[in-house]
Design a protein around this motif. Structure first.
Motif, mmCIF file in Angstrom:
data_model
loop_
_atom_site.group_PDB
_atom_site.id
_atom_site.type_symbol
_atom_site.label_atom_id
_atom_site.label_comp_id
_atom_site.label_asym_id
_atom_site.label_seq_id
_atom_site.Cartn_x
_atom_site.Cartn_y
_atom_site.Cartn_z
ATOM 1 N N ALA A 57 0.837 -1.204 0.000
ATOM 2 C CA ALA A 57 0.000 0.000 0.000
ATOM 3 C C ALA A 57 0.868 1.248 0.000
ATOM 4 O O ALA A 57 1.995 1.238 0.497
ATOM 5 N N LEU A 87 -2.505 -0.898 -2.977
ATOM 6 C CA LEU A 87 -3.571 -0.010 -2.507
ATOM 7 C C LEU A 87 -3.030 1.413 -2.395
ATOM 8 O O LEU A 87 -1.965 1.629 -1.836
ATOM 9 N N PHE A 89 -4.050 4.926 -0.748
ATOM 10 C CA PHE A 89 -4.939 5.631 0.172
ATOM 11 C C PHE A 89 -4.214 6.881 0.638
ATOM 12 O O PHE A 89 -3.085 7.143 0.221
ATOM 13 N N TYR A 103 -12.559 8.515 -5.099
ATOM 14 C CA TYR A 103 -13.030 7.149 -4.854
ATOM 15 C C TYR A 103 -13.469 6.494 -6.163
ATOM 16 O O TYR A 103 -13.223 5.319 -6.391
ATOM 17 N N GLY A 108 -8.262 4.367 -2.465
ATOM 18 C CA GLY A 108 -8.793 3.819 -1.218
ATOM 19 C C GLY A 108 -9.277 4.931 -0.313
ATOM 20 O O GLY A 108 -9.465 6.073 -0.747
ATOM 21 N N ARG A 109 -9.453 4.635 0.952
ATOM 22 C CA ARG A 109 -9.993 5.621 1.899
ATOM 23 C C ARG A 109 -9.097 6.845 2.015
ATOM 24 O O ARG A 109 -7.871 6.762 1.943
ATOM 25 N N TYR A 123 -8.876 0.355 9.153
ATOM 26 C CA TYR A 123 -9.170 0.296 7.717
ATOM 27 C C TYR A 123 -8.181 -0.644 7.017
ATOM 28 O O TYR A 123 -8.577 -1.515 6.239
ATOM 29 N N LEU A 124 -6.894 -0.466 7.316
ATOM 30 C CA LEU A 124 -5.878 -1.290 6.651
ATOM 31 C C LEU A 124 -5.974 -2.751 7.076
ATOM 32 O O LEU A 124 -5.811 -3.655 6.255
ATOM 33 N N GLU A 126 -8.667 -4.299 7.979
ATOM 34 C CA GLU A 126 -9.842 -4.850 7.298
ATOM 35 C C GLU A 126 -9.536 -5.077 5.817
ATOM 36 O O GLU A 126 -9.873 -6.126 5.261
ATOM 37 N N TYR A 127 -8.886 -4.127 5.171
ATOM 38 C CA TYR A 127 -8.571 -4.248 3.748
ATOM 39 C C TYR A 127 -7.693 -5.477 3.485
ATOM 40 O O TYR A 127 -7.916 -6.218 2.537
ATOM 41 N N PHE A 128 -6.687 -5.657 4.340
ATOM 42 C CA PHE A 128 -5.745 -6.768 4.146
ATOM 43 C C PHE A 128 -6.152 -8.022 4.917
ATOM 44 O O PHE A 128 -5.383 -8.975 4.989
ATOM 45 N N LYS A 129 -7.347 -7.973 5.498
ATOM 46 C CA LYS A 129 -7.911 -9.124 6.219
ATOM 47 C C LYS A 129 -6.958 -9.633 7.311
ATOM 48 O O LYS A 129 -6.663 -10.841 7.396
#
Length: 132
Positions: A57, A87, A89, A103, A108-109, A123-124, A126-129
């Motif tokens: 990212a 990513l 952001f 967007y 990204g956010r 956020y990160l 969640e994005y990268f699980k």
């Protein structure tokens, strides 16, 4: 699990980098690998560094008002170099209408000044699980 690498970059002529440094440190403390470019980076320098460092990212910090130029340019260069898996952001003083336009481009956010760093970390993750 692979450690997520994030490049925090400060593009353009804006010399205010406190926020970028705060975010970089918070992300590092949260377990991310963080590379900070320092001030006055061009979109080409940022994308080249991101590819060389094999980051997941890129976080841009823009307070100068050049967000509608710099974000799309970095995104264009990522596409040109076939690095669309990175990513993009960021944060800065970005009006809501401009955020919506960015967007739509695939950015990204985007976070504003005063955002709690936990929000960026969440956020990160969640994005990268990433689960704790």
């Amino acid at each position: 699990m692979k450690k997520i690498r994030i490049l925090i970059a400060k593009p353009g002529l804006d010399g205010h980098d406190r926020g970028a440094k705060v975010v970089a440190r918070a992300l590092r403390d949260a377990g991310f690998e963080v590379i900070y470019t320092g001030l006055h980076q061009t979109p080409e320098m940022i994308v080249n560094t991101a590819i060389q460092e094999d980051v997941d990212a890129i976080g841009l910090s823009i307070l100068s008002g050049a967000h509608m130029t710099i974000f799309p340019e970095v995104l264009k260069l990522l596409k040109k170099k076939k690095a669309t898996d990175i990513l993009l952001f960021g944060g800065g003083i970005i009006p809501e209408d401009d955020k919506k336009k960015l967007y739509k481009l695939g950015i990204g956010r985007l976070f504003g000044p005063g955002t709690d760093t936990k929000e960026i970390i969440d956020y990160l993750k969640e994005y990268f699980k990433i689960t704790d």
